[in-house]
Every structure is written in C-alpha cells, then in structure tokens.
Design a protein around this motif. Sequence first.
Motif, PDB file in Angstrom:
ATOM      1  N   ASN A  20       0.860  -1.183   0.000  1.00  0.00           N
ATOM      2  CA  ASN A  20       0.000   0.000   0.000  1.00  0.00           C
ATOM      3  C   ASN A  20       0.899   1.238   0.000  1.00  0.00           C
ATOM      4  O   ASN A  20       1.039   1.924   1.020  1.00  0.00           O
ATOM      5  N   LEU A  22       0.801   4.301  -1.194  1.00  0.00           N
ATOM      6  CA  LEU A  22       0.231   5.605  -0.870  1.00  0.00           C
ATOM      7  C   LEU A  22       0.025   5.735   0.631  1.00  0.00           C
ATOM      8  O   LEU A  22       0.308   6.787   1.228  1.00  0.00           O
ATOM      9  N   GLU A  24       1.764   4.198   2.862  1.00  0.00           N
ATOM     10  CA  GLU A  24       3.096   4.304   3.457  1.00  0.00           C
ATOM     11  C   GLU A  24       3.582   5.756   3.457  1.00  0.00           C
ATOM     12  O   GLU A  24       4.082   6.258   4.466  1.00  0.00           O
ATOM     13  N   ARG A  25       3.401   6.442   2.333  1.00  0.00           N
ATOM     14  CA  ARG A  25       3.842   7.840   2.249  1.00  0.00           C
ATOM     15  C   ARG A  25       3.043   8.733   3.195  1.00  0.00           C
ATOM     16  O   ARG A  25       3.610   9.563   3.913  1.00  0.00           O
ATOM     17  N   ASN A  26       1.736   8.555   3.218  1.00  0.00           N
ATOM     18  CA  ASN A  26       0.904   9.413   4.055  1.00  0.00           C
ATOM     19  C   ASN A  26       1.069   9.118   5.538  1.00  0.00           C
ATOM     20  O   ASN A  26       0.920  10.006   6.378  1.00  0.00           O
ATOM     21  N   HIS A 152      -7.271   5.772   2.298  1.00  0.00           N
ATOM     22  CA  HIS A 152      -6.370   4.849   1.609  1.00  0.00           C
ATOM     23  C   HIS A 152      -6.402   3.452   2.188  1.00  0.00           C
ATOM     24  O   HIS A 152      -5.435   2.719   2.112  1.00  0.00           O
ATOM     25  N   ASP A 154      -6.874  -0.102   1.816  1.00  0.00           N
ATOM     26  CA  ASP A 154      -6.800  -0.924   0.607  1.00  0.00           C
ATOM     27  C   ASP A 154      -7.818  -2.041   0.664  1.00  0.00           C
ATOM     28  O   ASP A 154      -7.797  -2.871   1.558  1.00  0.00           O
TER      29      ASP A 154
END
Length: 316
Positions: A20, A22, A24-26, A152, A154
Amino acid sequence: MTLQDIAATRMHSHAFDEGNPLAERNTSRAMWLTIAMMVVEIGGGWLYNSMALLADGWHMSSHALALGLSAFAYSCARRYAKDRRFAFGTWKIEILAGYTSAILLLCVAGLMAFQSIERLITPLPIHYSQAIVLAAIGLAINLICAWLLRGHHDHGPGSGHHHDHAHSHHHDLNLRSAYLHVLADAATSVFAIIALAAGMLWGARWLDPVMGIIGAILVTVWAIGLLRDTGKVLLDAEMDAPVVEEVRDVVAGCDPSAIITDLHVWRVGKGKFSCVLSLVTHSRLSADDFRNQLAVHEELVHVVVETTSISPAQVA
C-alpha cells in the motif's frame, strides 16, 4: 512438454500482498506532523497546568511512535517481499506493527488515567486561554492526519467473485492502527477543548481531569478491538471465517461422497487466504479437479489439496 515445463506452470510467487505505497507515504507525513504537535502540546501542558492538554501531548508521543512503527512495517514488508525465508510473504510484518500499536494504545490509556486521577485529587491552576489555543491547534493537526490516512484503506483488487463478508478482511490493519492512533488523538483534543472551555466559563476545573479519564476509556476500547483483529491474524485463528464454509460447500458440490479429513485456512494478505485440504473419496476425481473448483473463490490464493481414493470394495 518436459517435466520441468510442467513444474514451471505450477510455480508461483508467495508475495500474496501487493502493499500500500500511498498509505506508506501518508503515514510518514502524519508521523512528522504528529511529532511537531507532540512537542508543542507537552510543553504547553506543563507550562499552563492543563491535564487534558498534557494528556493529549503524551498521547501524541505514543502515536508518533506508533505511526513511525507503521511506516517502518510498510518499508520492511516491501523490502523483504521476495525474501525466501518468509514462507507466505511479508504481510504479517504489517499486522505485527498493528498489534504492537494496540499495546502502545493501552499503555497510553493507562498513563492518561493515572495522571488524570492524580490531577483530580490534587488540582493545579490552569491557564485556560493559552491551553485552549494549543488544544485547538492539536485538533487541527489531528484532523489533517486523519484526512491523510482515511481515504487509503486498501480493499484489494477487483474480483469477479464478490462476497460482502470479505470486505472486513480487506482492510489494511497496519493503516487502521495508524488511523486509530490519529482518531484517539483527535478525540482527546476535543475532550481537552470541552474541559478547558467549561473550566474557563463556569469554573468547572474538575472537568479537565475527568475528560482525561473519559479519553482513556475510549482509547482502551479502540485498542482492545485492534488487539482482537490483529491477534486473530497473527495466531491464524480464522477457522470461523466464512471462506472456510465456502471450501466445504465446494467440496460437497464437487463430490458428495468426499469426506474432509483435514482443513486449514489462514490469512496471508488483505482479503487473501491460504488453504490446505485433505479428503477421502470414492470418486476418481484428482486433487487438481478439486483445486480447479476452489479457484472460483479468488480470495484463496494458495491452495494445497491431497486426495485419497477408496474403492467401494476396500470399504466393504
């Protein structure tokens, strides 16, 4: 076709979860925002003698750690995705992070309750105006973090075979743990603002530590729920999942004479399961025949079937 060619058609990857990125970044972005606000609230809580604000700050410190743990779990799961030491992939690294986060939530709830009771017994003067401003800023940061994480979760790739019951299995439990930490922060910020406003307007100083206790109870409830969900995955305690009954139904529909002698089903990804099945039958159906029938359930991504054919004469 050679034996090697036939074998090659049966080989597959054991990286059952696609990750996932996105989320991880957020999660990383939310972690840094939380760290910044944590420093401000802890300092403000001590300076202005607000238990609700101080509890929110300490609460944020554990959440910053938990968010960092979630981001680290994503990174490790991605880094070791093709490592052969992991027999069923690295997805459970994320689940382990979620379980650890739930334990952190329980610790924070205990700390909040202890400090709130202490302030209830021995109250201190509170600088209401300054504390309310800090609590409002903390709430704004929490809402930003919640917005980063909320959208987000998933639900896995689309499937031609949908099950309403499977939706609960498709959630990213690592992301859910991070999201719950942010929600807990937001809740304690709201409680702090209510308590501080009531104290400033009506002199209800006792409400400040009481709100800390209420916040601790709320966080405990969330933590227990997360412990239950992640613990079931870590312990492979999902033989009560609906997909297990679906496996039994497929076997019965394929061969009514078949008797299941061994069945193990456990989760290896978001909404994805592994299955090991042994059965005894009078028919000449092969293991591949049963496996092909089970393939209609796309949540079963790793299926091993063993059949033992018994002739009627042998039974007699």
